[in-house]
Design a protein around this motif. Structure first.
Motif, mmCIF file in Angstrom:
data_model
loop_
_atom_site.group_PDB
_atom_site.id
_atom_site.type_symbol
_atom_site.label_atom_id
_atom_site.label_comp_id
_atom_site.label_asym_id
_atom_site.label_seq_id
_atom_site.Cartn_x
_atom_site.Cartn_y
_atom_site.Cartn_z
ATOM 1 N N THR A 135 -30.285 -4.249 -24.659
ATOM 2 C CA THR A 135 -29.004 -3.655 -24.288
ATOM 3 C C THR A 135 -29.237 -2.495 -23.342
ATOM 4 O O THR A 135 -30.323 -1.899 -23.319
ATOM 5 C CB THR A 135 -28.247 -3.153 -25.527
ATOM 6 N N THR A 136 -28.241 -2.165 -22.598
ATOM 7 C CA THR A 136 -28.328 -1.021 -21.710
ATOM 8 C C THR A 136 -28.060 0.249 -22.492
ATOM 9 O O THR A 136 -27.529 0.235 -23.593
ATOM 10 C CB THR A 136 -27.294 -1.145 -20.585
ATOM 11 N N SER A 137 -28.433 1.351 -21.919
ATOM 12 C CA SER A 137 -28.228 2.629 -22.579
ATOM 13 C C SER A 137 -26.755 2.999 -22.550
ATOM 14 O O SER A 137 -25.970 2.470 -21.784
ATOM 15 C CB SER A 137 -29.053 3.708 -21.863
ATOM 16 N N GLY A 138 -26.406 3.960 -23.404
ATOM 17 C CA GLY A 138 -25.009 4.359 -23.488
ATOM 18 C C GLY A 138 -24.498 4.994 -22.207
ATOM 19 O O GLY A 138 -23.308 4.946 -21.912
ATOM 20 N N LEU A 187 -22.019 -1.415 -7.884
ATOM 21 C CA LEU A 187 -23.151 -2.189 -7.389
ATOM 22 C C LEU A 187 -24.419 -1.873 -8.175
ATOM 23 O O LEU A 187 -25.208 -2.766 -8.514
ATOM 24 C CB LEU A 187 -23.355 -1.895 -5.902
ATOM 25 N N ALA A 188 -24.607 -0.600 -8.508
ATOM 26 C CA ALA A 188 -25.784 -0.224 -9.301
ATOM 27 C C ALA A 188 -25.723 -0.826 -10.702
ATOM 28 O O ALA A 188 -26.735 -1.269 -11.250
ATOM 29 C CB ALA A 188 -25.896 1.297 -9.377
ATOM 30 N N GLU A 189 -24.550 -0.865 -11.282
ATOM 31 C CA GLU A 189 -24.408 -1.464 -12.609
ATOM 32 C C GLU A 189 -24.721 -2.958 -12.574
ATOM 33 O O GLU A 189 -25.403 -3.488 -13.461
ATOM 34 C CB GLU A 189 -22.995 -1.231 -13.123
ATOM 35 N N ILE A 190 -24.213 -3.649 -11.559
ATOM 36 C CA ILE A 190 -24.513 -5.083 -11.436
ATOM 37 C C ILE A 190 -26.004 -5.301 -11.259
ATOM 38 O O ILE A 190 -26.589 -6.235 -11.829
ATOM 39 C CB ILE A 190 -23.718 -5.680 -10.266
ATOM 40 N N ASP A 191 -26.647 -4.442 -10.477
ATOM 41 C CA ASP A 191 -28.100 -4.561 -10.291
ATOM 42 C C ASP A 191 -28.835 -4.370 -11.613
ATOM 43 O O ASP A 191 -29.813 -5.064 -11.911
ATOM 44 C CB ASP A 191 -28.553 -3.527 -9.265
ATOM 45 N N THR A 192 -28.346 -3.434 -12.427
ATOM 46 C CA THR A 192 -28.978 -3.211 -13.738
ATOM 47 C C THR A 192 -28.832 -4.442 -14.630
ATOM 48 O O THR A 192 -29.795 -4.877 -15.281
ATOM 49 C CB THR A 192 -28.333 -1.990 -14.414
ATOM 50 N N TYR A 193 -27.657 -5.010 -14.667
ATOM 51 C CA TYR A 193 -27.450 -6.212 -15.469
ATOM 52 C C TYR A 193 -28.328 -7.364 -14.972
ATOM 53 O O TYR A 193 -28.832 -8.160 -15.766
ATOM 54 C CB TYR A 193 -25.983 -6.619 -15.424
ATOM 55 N N ARG A 194 -28.503 -7.434 -13.682
ATOM 56 C CA ARG A 194 -29.362 -8.492 -13.133
ATOM 57 C C ARG A 194 -30.812 -8.320 -13.611
ATOM 58 O O ARG A 194 -31.476 -9.285 -13.992
ATOM 59 C CB ARG A 194 -29.294 -8.456 -11.609
ATOM 60 N N ASP A 195 -31.291 -7.065 -13.612
ATOM 61 C CA ASP A 195 -32.661 -6.830 -14.102
ATOM 62 C C ASP A 195 -32.794 -7.220 -15.567
ATOM 63 O O ASP A 195 -33.814 -7.785 -15.993
ATOM 64 C CB ASP A 195 -33.026 -5.355 -13.918
ATOM 65 N N ILE A 196 -31.762 -6.926 -16.348
ATOM 66 C CA ILE A 196 -31.809 -7.282 -17.772
ATOM 67 C C ILE A 196 -31.882 -8.795 -17.935
ATOM 68 O O ILE A 196 -32.676 -9.324 -18.718
ATOM 69 C CB ILE A 196 -30.577 -6.716 -18.499
ATOM 70 N N LEU A 197 -31.083 -9.525 -17.200
ATOM 71 C CA LEU A 197 -31.091 -10.985 -17.281
ATOM 72 C C LEU A 197 -32.432 -11.556 -16.835
ATOM 73 O O LEU A 197 -32.940 -12.520 -17.422
ATOM 74 C CB LEU A 197 -29.963 -11.562 -16.428
ATOM 75 N N ILE A 198 -33.009 -10.970 -15.797
ATOM 76 C CA ILE A 198 -34.306 -11.465 -15.321
ATOM 77 C C ILE A 198 -35.390 -11.246 -16.372
ATOM 78 O O ILE A 198 -36.235 -12.123 -16.614
ATOM 79 C CB ILE A 198 -34.674 -10.780 -13.988
ATOM 80 N N ARG A 199 -35.353 -10.079 -17.037
ATOM 81 C CA ARG A 199 -36.339 -9.841 -18.097
ATOM 82 C C ARG A 199 -36.162 -10.828 -19.241
ATOM 83 O O ARG A 199 -37.141 -11.323 -19.817
ATOM 84 C CB ARG A 199 -36.213 -8.400 -18.600
ATOM 85 N N THR A 208 -33.403 -20.362 -9.229
ATOM 86 C CA THR A 208 -32.081 -20.508 -8.597
ATOM 87 C C THR A 208 -31.145 -19.375 -9.000
ATOM 88 O O THR A 208 -30.398 -18.833 -8.182
ATOM 89 C CB THR A 208 -31.462 -21.854 -8.993
ATOM 90 N N PHE A 209 -31.173 -19.001 -10.280
ATOM 91 C CA PHE A 209 -30.317 -17.914 -10.746
ATOM 92 C C PHE A 209 -30.688 -16.602 -10.078
ATOM 93 O O PHE A 209 -29.814 -15.828 -9.671
ATOM 94 C CB PHE A 209 -30.423 -17.792 -12.265
ATOM 95 N N LYS A 210 -31.978 -16.337 -9.935
ATOM 96 C CA LYS A 210 -32.399 -15.111 -9.267
ATOM 97 C C LYS A 210 -31.921 -15.077 -7.827
ATOM 98 O O LYS A 210 -31.456 -14.043 -7.327
ATOM 99 C CB LYS A 210 -33.921 -14.984 -9.325
ATOM 100 N N ALA A 211 -32.017 -16.199 -7.150
ATOM 101 C CA ALA A 211 -31.551 -16.240 -5.758
ATOM 102 C C ALA A 211 -30.041 -16.032 -5.662
ATOM 103 O O ALA A 211 -29.550 -15.347 -4.755
ATOM 104 C CB ALA A 211 -31.942 -17.578 -5.130
ATOM 105 N N THR A 212 -29.307 -16.608 -6.621
ATOM 106 C CA THR A 212 -27.844 -16.447 -6.595
ATOM 107 C C THR A 212 -27.439 -14.999 -6.808
ATOM 108 O O THR A 212 -26.582 -14.463 -6.096
ATOM 109 C CB THR A 212 -27.197 -17.325 -7.669
ATOM 110 N N THR A 213 -28.046 -14.360 -7.788
ATOM 111 C CA THR A 213 -27.702 -12.953 -8.030
ATOM 112 C C THR A 213 -28.094 -12.079 -6.850
ATOM 113 O O THR A 213 -27.384 -11.124 -6.516
ATOM 114 C CB THR A 213 -28.398 -12.464 -9.305
ATOM 115 N N ALA A 214 -29.211 -12.403 -6.214
ATOM 116 C CA ALA A 214 -29.593 -11.635 -5.031
ATOM 117 C C ALA A 214 -28.559 -11.798 -3.924
ATOM 118 O O ALA A 214 -28.219 -10.839 -3.211
ATOM 119 C CB ALA A 214 -30.978 -12.077 -4.545
ATOM 120 N N GLY A 215 -28.034 -13.010 -3.765
ATOM 121 C CA GLY A 215 -26.993 -13.231 -2.759
ATOM 122 C C GLY A 215 -25.720 -12.470 -3.076
ATOM 123 O O GLY A 215 -25.061 -11.922 -2.175
#
Length: 637
Positions: A139-142, A155-167, A269-276
């Motif tokens: 989970t992300t921090s409070g 945009l920063a929040e979406i990037d954080t969620y993307r990193d969580i999904l990739i991990r 494929t998912f990583k490429a989509t989120t990057a797009g």
């Protein structure tokens, strides 16, 4: 009266059940009085407060057809009234909603709910998926749940969620890799059972099952040095701890190991989509930044205009105060606080001046109507053919008759309303940005003749009985017994401007020998066309409508009466064709005008024809001879 919803994650569901979780703001619905305008005042409206937006409907039954208006309360300001305990205002920039509840408790409930929506975080916490290699939640921090203040924060929040999904996908990938290694070992190794003990690759499977915290895949394969000592080590090893994932078995690993390669491809494929997606959002941020300067300059210009207008208003008010009662006083109104009532902020002098101004306006209108009545003199009867307008009247009437009898085939006309025998067609046409769609309606009714239909459509004696849109009507001139010049002032429909129409109206019977008569028993026509008249100049406060209207009726005896018997109303069938081209003048949105036409024209034709049938039901049948009572008269609805 409202409901609350709680979003729980897998880990803290038990804690949140006791009231410590993140909660959504309350959803509130109910009937509240809303100030509409000075014509209709306070009206009950069904309000819905949900997801940071406050919307209103005419009533609860219309919630499925779209709201009449909405406002975002997240940036709005709520202002309780200083005197009226049941009233509060919701303000957002220049938009103000004046609202009033039935009780003070209801007002506090609405105000508190709006405040909760304003203070609610933009993001709500959701439980993440359970890791396959750990009992902890990803989970992300409070701090990441704080309300975002711009596109860059989002945009920063979406990037954080993307990193969580990739991990999480990397963790799943390591699990599938371990499965693949086990399947490979099972296919390549031959391990006979000795003294009832498990083979070496069975140890590898168990090692994969016991994988915890991202253990390396190579630890699943036993080394040569340990292969011989495996039995002795297992024989004297301490008891194993309970398996952290009892649902993961050898069969599960064997089943999913073959699909590890497919999962890797989907992950890429998912990583490429989120990057797009992130790249597109970055581009949006850049575009918004480019437009920011332009919007800021426009806002500054508007603010400067508003400042100048406020200064001019202050100057006018100060001059009005100095001049006293020598001139009409300026009364500035801006809401329900300026209406009659115990909480009105208008002083006695301003209140009297406003009433006196309205009465003076009514006196001016009465004087104008009196001048028109004085001009209605009984001039010597003259032939219509000697009037200057007669060539235009005769030519346009015959042209409209031929136009009405043309068919609607060929794809030029669009059917936009149909009810029983009545069908309405239109051709979309705009002139100067205004909707001037030509309309054509065909209809047929029983129980009335063509002459009865056109007489009631043309005669001013009965027009107020079926046309409820007219406020007042005057016959300005009498060209002949069958041709009059009308001035009609129509009721104002807020927020549109008031409109009037100045036109000549001609009624005529088509001769039986005319081909236009066809197989009909008789044919009658009424033709209206806008014109000019010296007694009715254009008023700056009223928009003048330009119109061309044709109303054609044909009588048929269907079924024909028995030989030697007079026809009854059961034998009467009248076919009606109504054509109009109306330029409303002024300015109004095209979509609004077309929506109004679609709603009002069918109602008008159905109401008028039923009115004639009902009025003539007990009267003798008239194929001709109906006359109006007075050509020189002023009517007011």
């Amino acid at each position: 009266m409202y409901e609350e919803y709680v979003a729980l994650s897998d880990e803290d569901s038990e804690e949140d059940t006791h009231g410590h979780g993140h909660r959504q703001p309350p959803e509130l619905q109910g009937t509240v009085s809303k100030w509409t305008n000075y014509i209709h005042g306070w009206q009950n409206r069904y309000m819905v407060l949900k997801d940071g937006t406050m919307s209103y409907y005419r009533n609860q039954n219309e919630t499925a057809f779209g709201c009449r208006g909405s406002i975002s309360v997240k940036k709005a300001h709520v202002r309780p009234h200083e005197i009226d305990e049941c009233r509060f205002d919701v303000c957002l920039n220049d938009c103000v909603w004046y609202l009033r509840t039935s009780t003070e408790e209801d007002k506090h409930q609405w105000v508190d709910a709006i405040h909760q929506h304003r203070e609610c975080d933009g993001l709500r916490r959701h439980g993440s998926a359970l890791s396959l290699t750990s009992n902890t939640l990803s989970t992300t921090s409070g701090s990441s749940l704080k309300k975002a203040k711009g596109l860059r924060e989002k945009l920063a929040e979406i990037d954080t969620y993307r990193d969580i999904l990739i991990r999480q996908m990397d963790t799943l990938q390591s699990y599938f890799d371990a499965c693949a290694d086990v399947v490979k070992d099972l296919k390549t190794m031959e391990a006979p059972t000795c003294n009832g003990l498990e083979p070496e690759h069975e140890s590898a499977v168990e090692a994969a099952i016991a994988l915890d915290g991202g253990a390396a895949a190579e630890s699943l394969t036993p080394s040569p040095s340990s292969s011989t000592a495996g039995l002795g080590h297992r024989k004297h090893s301490p008891p194993r701890h309970p398996h952290p994932h009892p649902h993961i078995t050898k069969e599960t690993l064997q089943k999913h190991g073959a699909y590890a390669a497919d999962f890797r491809g989907e992950a890429l494929t998912f990583k490429a989509t989120t990057a797009g997606i992130l790249a597109t959002l970055s581009h949006c941020v850049e575009v918004m930044n480019q437009r920011e300067d332009s919007f800021r300059r426009r806002l500054e210009r508007e603010a400067e205009k508003r400042r100048r207008l406020e200064e001019r208003l202050k100057h006018a008010l100060s001059q009005n105060t100095q001049e006293g009662h020598t001139t009409a006083r300026v009364v500035v109104v801006g809401g329900p606080d300026y209406e009659e009532g115990p909480h009105s902020v208008i002083g006695e002098d301003e209140f009297y001046d406003a009433v006196e101004s309205a009465l003076d306006k009514m006196d001016e209108e009465e004087e104008f109507r009196e001048r028109l009545r004085q001009k209605q003199r009984a001039a010597p009867q003259q032939l219509a053919t000697t009037h200057p307008l007669w060539p235009q009247i005769d030519k346009l009437t015959m042209e409209q008759l031929g136009y009405a009898q043309q068919g609607v085939e060929g794809g030029v006309w669009q059917l936009f309303a149909e009810e029983g025998e009545m069908k309405m067609y239109r051709r979309e046409l705009e002139e100067g940005g205004l909707v001037v769609d030509p309309l054509k309606a065909v209809h047929q009714v029983r129980g009335a003749t063509a002459h009865e239909m056109v007489h009631h459509f043309w005669s001013p004696d009965v027009r107020f009985e079926w046309d409820t849109s007219i406020e007042q009507m005057t016959v300005l001139d009498r060209i002949s017994e069958d041709t009059l010049i009308f001035l009609q002032l129509h009721k104002r429909v807020w927020p549109t401007a008031q409109r009037d129409a100045l036109f000549w109206s001609h009624i005529r019977k088509i001769p039986p020998s005319d081909p236009a008569n066809g197989d009909a028993y008789d044919t009658w026509i009424v033709c209206n066309q806008s014109t000019d008249h010296p007694d009715a100049p254009k008023d700056e406060k009223v928009v003048r409508v330009d119109l061309t209207v044709c109303f054609v009726c044909q009588t048929f005896l269907d079924p024909p009466p028995a030989e030697g018997e007079a026809p009854t109303r059961d034998n009467l069938l009248t076919k009606i064709t109504y054509c109009s081209v109306v330029n409303p003048g002024g300015w109004a949105p095209a979509s609004v005008l077309r929506a109004v036409y679609k709603r009002e024209y069918p109602k008008f034709l159905k109401r008028f024809t039923q009115y004639v049938v009902d009025k003539c039901a007990a009267q003798p049948i008239n194929f001709s001879g109906l006359q109006i009572k007075d050509h020189s008269k002023h009517w007011r609805g």
